[in-house]
Scaffold this motif. Structure first.
Motif, PDB file in Angstrom:
ATOM      1  N   PHE A  47       0.805  -1.218   0.000  1.00  0.00           N
ATOM      2  CA  PHE A  47       0.000   0.000   0.000  1.00  0.00           C
ATOM      3  C   PHE A  47       0.840   1.271   0.000  1.00  0.00           C
ATOM      4  O   PHE A  47       0.299   2.372  -0.042  1.00  0.00           O
ATOM      5  CB  PHE A  47      -0.953   0.026   1.201  1.00  0.00           C
ATOM      6  N   ALA A  48       2.155   1.132   0.039  1.00  0.00           N
ATOM      7  CA  ALA A  48       3.089   2.268   0.044  1.00  0.00           C
ATOM      8  C   ALA A  48       2.731   3.257   1.152  1.00  0.00           C
ATOM      9  O   ALA A  48       2.833   4.469   0.978  1.00  0.00           O
ATOM     10  CB  ALA A  48       3.103   2.950  -1.313  1.00  0.00           C
ATOM     11  N   GLY A  49       2.294   2.751   2.297  1.00  0.00           N
ATOM     12  CA  GLY A  49       1.946   3.596   3.426  1.00  0.00           C
ATOM     13  C   GLY A  49       0.570   4.220   3.334  1.00  0.00           C
ATOM     14  O   GLY A  49       0.108   4.829   4.288  1.00  0.00           O
ATOM     15  N   LYS A  50      -0.098   4.074   2.194  1.00  0.00           N
ATOM     16  CA  LYS A  50      -1.447   4.634   2.024  1.00  0.00           C
ATOM     17  C   LYS A  50      -2.467   3.530   2.302  1.00  0.00           C
ATOM     18  O   LYS A  50      -3.038   2.946   1.386  1.00  0.00           O
ATOM     19  CB  LYS A  50      -1.625   5.205   0.620  1.00  0.00           C
ATOM     20  N   TRP A  51      -2.683   3.294   3.589  1.00  0.00           N
ATOM     21  CA  TRP A  51      -3.565   2.220   4.011  1.00  0.00           C
ATOM     22  C   TRP A  51      -5.002   2.493   3.589  1.00  0.00           C
ATOM     23  O   TRP A  51      -5.457   3.626   3.642  1.00  0.00           O
ATOM     24  CB  TRP A  51      -3.520   2.076   5.528  1.00  0.00           C
TER      25      TRP A  51
END
Length: 161
Positions: A47-51
């Motif tokens: 998610f590249a930190g974009k939960w």
């Protein structure tokens, strides 16, 4: 018998405190925590930190435009918190509105609610996403319903519609 000898090779016993007999220690190996850590790492990378909203540790940030609207921001926070939505307020009087919004975006809050006089008088919030997509004004009841529906759908897309 040979397996028994291998198992009992060496003195690995511990003297028992009571009774003075030697007891054999037992080691229990559990890989549960390592598995959870690996899965969390995989999901974070994916998610590249974009939960997605339902998994996000930072779902909503409420930002008052001026300190006089802090109480309204706190009211909104309390209402949504009672619905089990992870919500914070940025009540830093020293930061500008743009700085507060930018900080919330960098912290990857899924939604940012900006509140001021107009929103307080009409019982609404101005909604935007971490990607700076503005969804406009929504009543607190409407946005609460939409966020609960989004959370319960377990969707990977943060769509309020």
């Amino acid at each position: 018998e040979e397996a028994s000898n291998r198992r009992n090779r060496g003195s690995s016993g511990i003297n028992a405190e009571y009774g003075g007999t030697e007891k054999r220690p037992v080691i229990v190996h559990r890989a549960v925590l390592g598995t959870i850590e690996r899965m969390t790492g995989i999901l974070t990378e994916h998610f590249a930190g974009k939960w997605p909203f339902w998994l996000s540790p930072r779902q909503v940030m409420v930002i008052p435009v001026m300190p006089m609207f802090n109480d309204y921001a706190i009211q909104i926070r309390d209402k949504l918190h009672n619905q089990h939505i992870v919500i914070d307020t940025d009540l830093d009087d020293g930061a500008t509105l743009n700085k507060k919004v930018r900080n919330a975006q960098l912290a990857q809050y899924n939604f940012i609610f900006v509140v001021g006089e107009k929103e307080q008088n009409s019982g609404t919030v101005n909604v935007r996403t971490r990607d700076n997509v503005v969804h406009g004004e929504h009543t607190i009841e409407d946005i609460t319903e939409k966020l609960i529906r989004l959370r319960d759908s377990k969707s990977n897309v943060d769509n309020l519609e």
